[in-house]
Design a protein around this motif. Structure first.
Motif, PDB file in Angstrom:
ATOM      1  N   UNK A  35       0.780  -1.235   0.000  1.00  0.00           N
ATOM      2  CA  UNK A  35       0.000   0.000   0.000  1.00  0.00           C
ATOM      3  C   UNK A  35       0.804   1.273   0.000  1.00  0.00           C
ATOM      4  N   UNK A  36       2.128   1.184   0.112  1.00  0.00           N
ATOM      5  CA  UNK A  36       2.968   2.382   0.127  1.00  0.00           C
ATOM      6  C   UNK A  36       3.743   2.467  -1.192  1.00  0.00           C
ATOM      7  N   UNK A  37       4.617   3.450  -1.294  1.00  0.00           N
ATOM      8  CA  UNK A  37       5.393   3.626  -2.523  1.00  0.00           C
ATOM      9  C   UNK A  37       6.760   4.194  -2.194  1.00  0.00           C
ATOM     10  N   UNK A  38       7.744   3.795  -2.994  1.00  0.00           N
ATOM     11  CA  UNK A  38       9.084   4.358  -2.933  1.00  0.00           C
ATOM     12  C   UNK A  38       9.499   4.765  -4.345  1.00  0.00           C
ATOM     13  N   UNK A  39      10.445   5.682  -4.438  1.00  0.00           N
ATOM     14  CA  UNK A  39      10.871   6.186  -5.740  1.00  0.00           C
ATOM     15  C   UNK A  39      12.376   6.014  -5.896  1.00  0.00           C
ATOM     16  N   UNK A  40      12.799   5.632  -7.097  1.00  0.00           N
ATOM     17  CA  UNK A  40      14.220   5.512  -7.419  1.00  0.00           C
ATOM     18  C   UNK A  40      14.484   6.149  -8.773  1.00  0.00           C
ATOM     19  N   UNK A  41      15.754   6.273  -9.073  1.00  0.00           N
ATOM     20  CA  UNK A  41      16.150   6.663 -10.422  1.00  0.00           C
ATOM     21  C   UNK A  41      15.805   5.533 -11.387  1.00  0.00           C
ATOM     22  N   UNK A  42      15.844   5.854 -12.687  1.00  0.00           N
ATOM     23  CA  UNK A  42      15.433   4.875 -13.700  1.00  0.00           C
ATOM     24  C   UNK A  42      16.608   4.306 -14.489  1.00  0.00           C
ATOM     25  N   UNK A  43      17.770   4.918 -14.393  1.00  0.00           N
ATOM     26  CA  UNK A  43      18.996   4.437 -15.030  1.00  0.00           C
ATOM     27  C   UNK A  43      18.829   4.269 -16.538  1.00  0.00           C
TER      28      UNK A  43
ATOM     29  N   UNK B 281       8.590   4.161  -9.683  1.00  0.00           N
ATOM     30  CA  UNK B 281       7.834   4.125  -8.439  1.00  0.00           C
ATOM     31  C   UNK B 281       7.590   2.657  -8.082  1.00  0.00           C
ATOM     32  N   UNK B 282       8.037   2.246  -6.914  1.00  0.00           N
ATOM     33  CA  UNK B 282       7.920   0.850  -6.493  1.00  0.00           C
ATOM     34  C   UNK B 282       6.819   0.741  -5.441  1.00  0.00           C
ATOM     35  N   UNK B 283       5.881  -0.163  -5.658  1.00  0.00           N
ATOM     36  CA  UNK B 283       4.807  -0.357  -4.697  1.00  0.00           C
ATOM     37  C   UNK B 283       4.520  -1.841  -4.545  1.00  0.00           C
ATOM     38  N   UNK B 284       4.212  -2.251  -3.333  1.00  0.00           N
ATOM     39  CA  UNK B 284       3.888  -3.641  -3.037  1.00  0.00           C
ATOM     40  C   UNK B 284       2.372  -3.747  -2.903  1.00  0.00           C
ATOM     41  N   UNK B 285       1.764  -4.487  -3.790  1.00  0.00           N
ATOM     42  CA  UNK B 285       0.324  -4.674  -3.727  1.00  0.00           C
ATOM     43  C   UNK B 285      -0.060  -5.799  -2.791  1.00  0.00           C
ATOM     44  N   UNK B 286      -1.344  -5.874  -2.435  1.00  0.00           N
ATOM     45  CA  UNK B 286      -1.805  -6.957  -1.567  1.00  0.00           C
ATOM     46  C   UNK B 286      -1.800  -8.299  -2.295  1.00  0.00           C
ATOM     47  N   UNK B 287      -1.487  -9.351  -1.563  1.00  0.00           N
ATOM     48  CA  UNK B 287      -1.585 -10.714  -2.082  1.00  0.00           C
ATOM     49  C   UNK B 287      -2.931 -11.279  -1.641  1.00  0.00           C
ATOM     50  N   UNK B 288      -3.725 -11.685  -2.602  1.00  0.00           N
ATOM     51  CA  UNK B 288      -5.068 -12.181  -2.298  1.00  0.00           C
ATOM     52  C   UNK B 288      -4.994 -13.666  -1.952  1.00  0.00           C
ATOM     53  N   UNK B 289      -5.513 -14.000  -0.798  1.00  0.00           N
ATOM     54  CA  UNK B 289      -5.565 -15.397  -0.344  1.00  0.00           C
ATOM     55  C   UNK B 289      -7.031 -15.763  -0.147  1.00  0.00           C
ATOM     56  N   UNK B 290      -7.596 -16.414  -1.125  1.00  0.00           N
ATOM     57  CA  UNK B 290      -9.011 -16.734  -1.066  1.00  0.00           C
ATOM     58  C   UNK B 290      -9.841 -15.611  -1.664  1.00  0.00           C
ATOM     59  N   UNK B 291     -10.949 -15.294  -1.008  1.00  0.00           N
ATOM     60  CA  UNK B 291     -11.820 -14.218  -1.494  1.00  0.00           C
ATOM     61  C   UNK B 291     -11.183 -12.857  -1.225  1.00  0.00           C
ATOM     62  N   UNK B 292     -11.461 -11.915  -2.100  1.00  0.00           N
ATOM     63  CA  UNK B 292     -10.940 -10.550  -1.930  1.00  0.00           C
ATOM     64  C   UNK B 292     -11.625  -9.909  -0.725  1.00  0.00           C
ATOM     65  N   UNK B 293     -10.816  -9.318   0.151  1.00  0.00           N
ATOM     66  CA  UNK B 293     -11.357  -8.693   1.357  1.00  0.00           C
ATOM     67  C   UNK B 293     -11.394  -7.174   1.203  1.00  0.00           C
ATOM     68  N   UNK B 294     -12.081  -6.530   2.131  1.00  0.00           N
ATOM     69  CA  UNK B 294     -12.120  -5.066   2.141  1.00  0.00           C
ATOM     70  C   UNK B 294     -10.715  -4.502   2.343  1.00  0.00           C
ATOM     71  N   UNK B 295      -9.907  -5.183   3.140  1.00  0.00           N
ATOM     72  CA  UNK B 295      -8.527  -4.728   3.350  1.00  0.00           C
ATOM     73  C   UNK B 295      -7.720  -4.822   2.054  1.00  0.00           C
ATOM     74  N   UNK B 296      -7.917  -5.908   1.304  1.00  0.00           N
ATOM     75  CA  UNK B 296      -7.237  -6.038   0.010  1.00  0.00           C
ATOM     76  C   UNK B 296      -7.582  -4.863  -0.898  1.00  0.00           C
ATOM     77  N   UNK B 297      -8.849  -4.516  -0.962  1.00  0.00           N
ATOM     78  CA  UNK B 297      -9.294  -3.418  -1.822  1.00  0.00           C
ATOM     79  C   UNK B 297      -8.688  -2.095  -1.357  1.00  0.00           C
ATOM     80  N   UNK B 298      -8.685  -1.866  -0.048  1.00  0.00           N
ATOM     81  CA  UNK B 298      -8.143  -0.617   0.484  1.00  0.00           C
ATOM     82  C   UNK B 298      -6.642  -0.510   0.231  1.00  0.00           C
ATOM     83  N   UNK B 299      -5.928  -1.624   0.376  1.00  0.00           N
ATOM     84  CA  UNK B 299      -4.487  -1.608   0.147  1.00  0.00           C
ATOM     85  C   UNK B 299      -4.161  -1.363  -1.325  1.00  0.00           C
ATOM     86  N   UNK B 300      -4.936  -1.969  -2.218  1.00  0.00           N
ATOM     87  CA  UNK B 300      -4.676  -1.744  -3.638  1.00  0.00           C
ATOM     88  C   UNK B 300      -4.940  -0.291  -4.012  1.00  0.00           C
ATOM     89  N   UNK B 301      -6.012   0.274  -3.525  1.00  0.00           N
ATOM     90  CA  UNK B 301      -6.276   1.695  -3.779  1.00  0.00           C
ATOM     91  C   UNK B 301      -5.155   2.562  -3.214  1.00  0.00           C
TER      92      UNK B 301
END
Length: 257
Positions: free
Chosen positions: A147-155, A163-183
């Motif tokens: 849900x966060x982001x970091x920035x680096x040079x592009x070389x 911009x580097x961001x880690x999205x949620x990993x869905x385990x089973x049904x999509x949860x409200x937390x998964x949706x909030x983290x992706x947004x």
């Protein structure tokens, strides 16, 4: 130095680094040798490299980019004001920033020649990107939360930043937390891009594929989050939704009208 000579030089350097590589047979074909180079760089830890290696690597990657061709924002037609849809290789986009769907280690993909966008971006940018990511991650106590982001040079990429961001990993049904983290991934990237003066950002399909977020729902969250940001901050950042698969293109075409 020709492109094949650069390739051979890089392979010789990397193969000489480790004892277990000495028995490794170098393929004869250029495509197979390029694949071996990618694999060796994918698995290499973020340890220092000689300046001479970077000089040859950068020349090699710049020539590879020239052969693939670069797409600029002016080459694209908006589907809505400030919104674009483009199908292709995100590593060839000359925009202010492209978004990398990273894993929590934030060092790139270590699986040799893996087909994920993280692997593609690190390969095309050059080994400097992994080194910068390692320095960045050394400043925090643990792995990167979703849900966060970091920035680096592009070389060696044609964009200015990654911009580097880690999205949620869905385990089973999509949860409200998964949706909030992706947004939050999309919102965090836009806020960080704006803080660095970016006027254009290209998003990959965050959390789909191996992170198992359903493509349709992920795309809907992406469009809604970006449109909400652009409504709150008009005329600041133009957004390109970058897709690679036909199925994702069709989903975004339907959502964007």
């Amino acid at each position: 130095m020709t492109q094949e000579e650069r390739l051979d030089c890089l392979l010789r350097y990397l193969l000489a680094e480790r004892e277990e590589y000495k028995a490794l047979a170098v393929p004869a074909g250029p495509a197979e040798r390029r694949r071996l180079l990618r694999a060796l760089l994918n698995v290499r830890p973020p340890e220092p490299l000689d300046r001479s290696f970077y000089q040859v690597q950068d020349a090699y990657l710049q020539e590879e980019l020239r052969r693939k061709g670069v797409t600029r924002l002016d080459d694209l037609c908006p589907v809505r004001p400030g919104l674009y849809l483009w199908q292709g290789d995100i590593t060839t986009l000359a925009v202010d920033a492209i978004v990398n769907a990273a894993n929590s280690a934030m060092l790139g993909c270590f699986i040799p020649c893996h087909g994920c966008v993280d692997n593609a971006i690190h390969t095309a940018a050059g080994f400097q990107l992994r080194r910068e990511c390692a320095r960045m991650m050394a400043l925090q106590p643990g792995e990167e939360p979703p849900g966060r982001a970091k920035i680096t040079n592009a070389y060696n990429l044609p964009c200015r930043y990654v911009l580097h961001t880690v999205g949620p990993i869905v385990r089973g049904a999509v949860t409200a937390e998964d949706r909030a983290l992706l947004a939050s991934c999309y919102r965090s990237c836009l806020e960080l891009a704006a803080a660095h003066g970016c006027r254009s950002v290209a998003f990959c399909c965050i959390s789909t594929g191996e992170f198992r977020f359903p493509n349709e729902e992920a795309a809907r969250i992406a469009v809604e989050t970006v449109e909400a940001y652009q409504t709150q901050h008009p005329h600041t950042i133009e957004v390109i939704f970058n897709v690679f698969k036909d199925t994702d293109r069709e989903i975004y075409q339907r959502l964007l009208g």
